[in-house]
Scaffold this active site. Sequence first.
Site, PDB file in Angstrom:
ATOM      1  N   GLY A 100      55.709  67.768  -7.676  1.00  0.00           N
ATOM      2  CA  GLY A 100      54.757  68.050  -8.747  1.00  0.00           C
ATOM      3  C   GLY A 100      55.122  67.321 -10.032  1.00  0.00           C
ATOM      4  O   GLY A 100      56.303  67.120 -10.330  1.00  0.00           O
TER       5      GLY A 100
ATOM      6  N   LYS B 229      66.761  86.636 -15.247  1.00  0.00           N
ATOM      7  CA  LYS B 229      65.479  86.093 -15.681  1.00  0.00           C
ATOM      8  C   LYS B 229      64.327  86.855 -15.047  1.00  0.00           C
ATOM      9  O   LYS B 229      63.316  87.155 -15.712  1.00  0.00           O
ATOM     10  CB  LYS B 229      65.379  84.610 -15.335  1.00  0.00           C
ATOM     11  CG  LYS B 229      64.061  83.999 -15.814  1.00  0.00           C
ATOM     12  CD  LYS B 229      63.910  82.546 -15.437  1.00  0.00           C
ATOM     13  CE  LYS B 229      62.555  82.012 -15.911  1.00  0.00           C
ATOM     14  NZ  LYS B 229      62.316  80.611 -15.488  1.00  0.00           N
TER      15      LYS B 229
END
Length: 311
Positions: free
Chosen positions: A7, A186
Amino acid sequence: MRILVVGAGATGGYFGGRLLQHGRDVTFLVRETRAAALARHGLVIHSATGDAHLPAPPTVLADDLHQPYDLILLSCKAYSLEQVMADIAPAVGPQTAILPLLNGMRQLDLLDARFGAQHVLGGQCVIAATLDAQGAVQHLNQSHSLTFGERDGRASERMQRITQAFADAGFDARPSANVLQDMWDKWVFLASLAGITCLMRGPVGDIVAAPGGRAAALALLEECRVVAERSGHAPGEAALQRARGVLTEPGSTLTASMLRDLQHGHAIEADHVIGDMLARAGHKHVERSLLAVVYAHLKVYEAGRARQSMA
């Protein structure tokens, strides 16, 4: 080191672009439309840390992948992971390392099952970035860190090579001997932020100013903390204090990217970020769970979006 970046959107375009800018051997795996745009306009990064314009960055289409790479950097959304795994299969050789930058933990299970745990590193990134209407990467603040490591904490030979490749490449490269804990820390914060801002459809400042809003944000954080603890990765007090501070900051305009995707009618990572956290809580903990309410809310959105796409 030959690096394949999956990507060239906001995340892959930024980190891959910085690596390419600093002379690393980088190729972007992209779709035809993105390949054509990059060939015409190059890869453009706008950032307070320094702009970059990289003419005609190397790209490859999935059908043209035939040789293995040393490192594959996964920057896709979780809902694209199944297709991405099929796309990158020809690029995974005996010595290939896969570094996923997805949120949550489920990607490790899926990648392990497809390619073997020996190929899969732990990783995460912290960056606020988006693509503008012209396809340029807009870096929205000065945070641009990428954390990576062997999941057992070893300072392996490949970790040393990756650390060398990422060093002085225009972003904060953070090799970690405790990367799974970093990922859980996270995830606990992100699930709390995404959950409360999507459920309330507003930024942190508006939520904490509303009656019961602050308590709801902290209750959701506590639910996620308990899941992490039961999974053997309880966040430390410093991480929790940071999360509490961000989630209860008066006047904050912070929202999760999931809320922005939801507001624009885009696909969201409901199953990966919220659903998987809820699944790891176990069925007996679902009753009176705010996390379960958030997940139901997101699944209602997805059902409505699916109906609209079929209309």
